[in-house]
Enzyme design. Sequence first.
Site, short mmCIF file in Angstrom:
data_model
loop_
_atom_site.label_atom_id
_atom_site.label_comp_id
_atom_site.label_asym_id
_atom_site.label_seq_id
_atom_site.Cartn_x
_atom_site.Cartn_y
_atom_site.Cartn_z
N ARG A 31 1.21 -2.83 15.44
CA ARG A 31 -0.52 -3.07 15.61
C ARG A 31 -1.68 -3.85 14.71
O ARG A 31 -2.13 -4.19 14.01
CB ARG A 31 -0.65 -1.10 14.61
CG ARG A 31 -1.58 -0.85 15.14
CD ARG A 31 -1.65 1.09 15.17
NE ARG A 31 -1.78 0.71 14.06
CZ ARG A 31 -2.54 1.77 13.10
NH1 ARG A 31 -1.92 3.52 14.16
NH2 ARG A 31 -1.73 2.52 11.73
N THR A 43 -8.17 -3.28 17.23
CA THR A 43 -8.32 -2.58 18.10
C THR A 43 -6.82 -1.17 17.56
O THR A 43 -7.04 -0.30 18.87
CB THR A 43 -7.67 -3.64 19.20
OG1 THR A 43 -6.39 -3.59 19.19
CG2 THR A 43 -8.09 -3.94 19.35
N ASP A 88 1.50 4.85 5.13
CA ASP A 88 2.13 4.33 6.19
C ASP A 88 3.98 4.11 6.15
O ASP A 88 4.88 3.86 4.77
CB ASP A 88 1.66 2.51 5.44
CG ASP A 88 2.05 1.49 6.63
OD1 ASP A 88 3.44 1.28 6.37
OD2 ASP A 88 1.46 0.99 7.31
N ASP A 133 5.35 0.54 4.79
CA ASP A 133 4.98 0.52 3.27
C ASP A 133 6.06 1.22 1.96
O ASP A 133 6.88 1.01 1.02
CB ASP A 133 3.72 0.80 2.60
CG ASP A 133 2.80 -0.50 3.17
OD1 ASP A 133 2.91 -1.80 3.80
OD2 ASP A 133 1.49 0.22 3.54
N1 URA Z 1 2.08 4.64 11.56
C1 URA Z 1 2.41 4.95 10.11
O1 URA Z 1 3.42 4.73 8.98
N2 URA Z 1 1.71 6.00 9.39
C2 URA Z 1 0.79 6.74 10.46
O2 URA Z 1 0.27 7.55 9.35
C3 URA Z 1 0.64 5.72 11.80
C4 URA Z 1 1.06 4.76 11.87
#
Ligand code: URA
Length: 211
Positions: free
Chosen positions: A106, A110, A202, A205
């Site tokens: 991602r 953007t 995330d 992560d």
């Molecule tokens: N990707 C993630 O890992 N967490 C989110 O909250 C949104 C996208």
Amino acid sequence: MTHPKLTLVDHPLVQHKLSLMRDGATSSPDFRRLLREISLLLTYEAARDLPLAKRRITTPLTQMDAPMLACADPVVVSILRAGNGLLDGVLDVIPTAKVGFVGLYRDEATLKPVQYYCKLPPELAGRLVIAVDPMLATGNSSAAAVDLLKQAGATDICLICLLAAPEGLACMAKAHPDVRIVTASVDECLNERGYIVPGLGDAGDRIFGTV
Ligand code: URA
């Protein structure tokens, strides 16, 4: 806004495990294990409509016409990298599934997906293709991944995600209303950085300990 083919799995075991995952104090090994366990349970829903046919077998007591899967092996496609957290759970339930990978990251400015890898099994048409990505946030990555799957011939696609944001469901409803979506929760919204709220942070992560 929701999606016409949304299945919300509100089973107590799924909800309990999801709450443990949301807790920011849950360790990476526990997070990974819980994600794999939930993945297994979500796969049951994704595979609910697989066709069966009777086959003659002999039990220790007698003969019977037993229901067996009557379809080409399903395909599971991990949307890298967080999708790998769901992959083993799917394979636990469908060990014969063929595996593909789509690499999308991602762009943080953007929030749009950028493709860097795509390796898919051949002959996707007519088979159940399960795409896995824990977080349906903006929906841009999932929609782009499904674009690739359709270009490669997939006709029966189900997206398994742990959490969905209303924005992601709306994006998928616009781009791919035919694709089934199986999730454990529809959360409240996205924040200004594109994270799902209340969410779990995330996912990549937390799976891989890169926080
Ligand atoms: N990707 C993630 O890992 N967490 C989110 O909250 C949104 C996208």
